[in-house]
Scaffold this motif. Structure first.
Motif, short mmCIF file in Angstrom:
data_model
loop_
_atom_site.label_atom_id
_atom_site.label_comp_id
_atom_site.label_asym_id
_atom_site.label_seq_id
_atom_site.Cartn_x
_atom_site.Cartn_y
_atom_site.Cartn_z
N ARG A 284 -12.44 -4.01 2.52
CA ARG A 284 -12.65 -3.28 3.79
C ARG A 284 -13.74 -2.21 3.63
O ARG A 284 -14.51 -1.95 4.54
CB ARG A 284 -11.34 -2.66 4.29
CG ARG A 284 -10.42 -3.68 4.95
CD ARG A 284 -9.22 -3.04 5.64
NE ARG A 284 -8.24 -2.53 4.71
CZ ARG A 284 -7.32 -3.27 4.09
NH1 ARG A 284 -7.25 -4.56 4.31
NH2 ARG A 284 -6.46 -2.73 3.25
N ASP B 201 -2.69 -4.13 -6.31
CA ASP B 201 -2.09 -4.29 -4.96
C ASP B 201 -2.91 -5.34 -4.20
O ASP B 201 -4.09 -5.13 -3.92
CB ASP B 201 -2.13 -2.89 -4.30
CG ASP B 201 -2.00 -2.89 -2.78
OD1 ASP B 201 -1.84 -3.96 -2.17
OD2 ASP B 201 -2.09 -1.78 -2.21
N ARG C 135 -6.62 -1.65 12.77
CA ARG C 135 -7.05 -2.50 11.64
C ARG C 135 -7.36 -3.90 12.17
O ARG C 135 -6.54 -4.51 12.85
CB ARG C 135 -5.95 -2.52 10.56
CG ARG C 135 -6.42 -3.32 9.35
CD ARG C 135 -5.55 -3.12 8.15
NE ARG C 135 -5.33 -4.39 7.47
CZ ARG C 135 -4.69 -4.54 6.34
NH1 ARG C 135 -4.20 -3.48 5.73
NH2 ARG C 135 -4.55 -5.72 5.80
N GLY D 279 0.83 -1.21 0.00
CA GLY D 279 0.00 0.00 0.00
C GLY D 279 0.86 1.26 0.00
O GLY D 279 0.59 2.21 -0.74
#
Ligand code: AP5
Ligand code: MG
Length: 198
Positions: free
Chosen positions: A37, A86, A135, A15
């Protein structure tokens, strides 16, 4: 067009380096983890399903992940100068699907940048991020499983691209900007592309 995959274990800096790549080469960023997410945060049915896998550190089933990517490419590939993928592909089936999806748009994958970071540093980075940002999959137990899944299911993708001469290994430890300078050198050597920054 310049289509790149940024490849590496969980926490390897995909990222972080993607943000620099999209700026330097005017590319569109597709992070499958971020897409999922976002679905979880929105409370959608897809998000609920995705959460049941992500929270255990497991991969979303290939057919579903490929369908999601197909839809994103249909919406976003036109008029773009290229894409940074990614977190995709993570299995050989996804790697084969990516080839077909890009061919459908008259395009192809040009290079795969592999960020190589020792496992103890990966764990350290993710534990730290878990503490700082909360997270949900950055917990010790889930990190352990994400790394196991990476070794079992994702690492073969590295060999797949190495055999095609597309894999560019990059040392992913140290200063972020220095890692990025190595990435740029690798891209230029392998594809001839230079910075497109205006
Ligand atoms: P995803 O979101 O892709 O997560 P991941 O692969 O586990 O990787 P991370 O996002 O944790 O790390 P990163 O490599 O992006 O590194 P970052 O730059 O953040 O996937 C999450 C889940 O979604 C998967 O487990 C799976 O369930 C599902 N999923 C996603 N894609 C899928 C697919 N294709 N198929 C099936 N399921 C899929 O850096 C990490 C940390 O380190 C940050 O805090 C950063 O600030 C720091 N850092 C970065 N660079 C450096 C440096 N040079 N030195 C020190 N610290 C650094
Ligand atoms: Mg990421």
């Amino acid at each position: 067009m310049l289509n790149l995959v940024i490849f590496g274990a969980p926490g390897s800096g995909k990222g972080t380096q993607s943000a620099k790549l999209i700026d330097e080469y005017s590319l569109y960023h597709i992070s499958t983890g971020e897409v999922l997410r976002h679905e979880i945060a929105s409370g959608s049915e897809l998000g609920k399903l995705a959460d049941s896998f992500i929270s255990k550190g497991q991969l979303i089933p290939d057919d579903l992940m490929i369908k999601i990517l197909d839809e994103i490419l249909l919406r976003h590939l036109k008029d773009r100068e290229g894409v940074v993928f990614d977190g995709f592909p993570r299995t050989i089936a996804q790697a084969e699907a990516l080839k077909e999806l890009l061919a459908k748009h008259g395009s192809e994958l040009h290079a795969v940048i592999g960020l190589e970071v020792p496992e103890d540093e990966l764990v350290e980075r993710m534990i730290k991020r878990g503490q700082q940002t909360g997270r949900a999959d950055d917990t010790p137990e889930t990190i352990k499983n994400r790394l196991k899944v990476y070794h079992d299911q994702t690492q073969p993708v590295q060999e797949f691209y190495r055999n095609q001469g597309k894999y560019i290994p990059v040392n992913g430890t140290g200063v972020v900007d220095e890692i990025f300078a190595d990435i740029m050198k690798g891209i230029e050597t392998s594809t001839g592309e230079k910075s497109r920054k205006k």
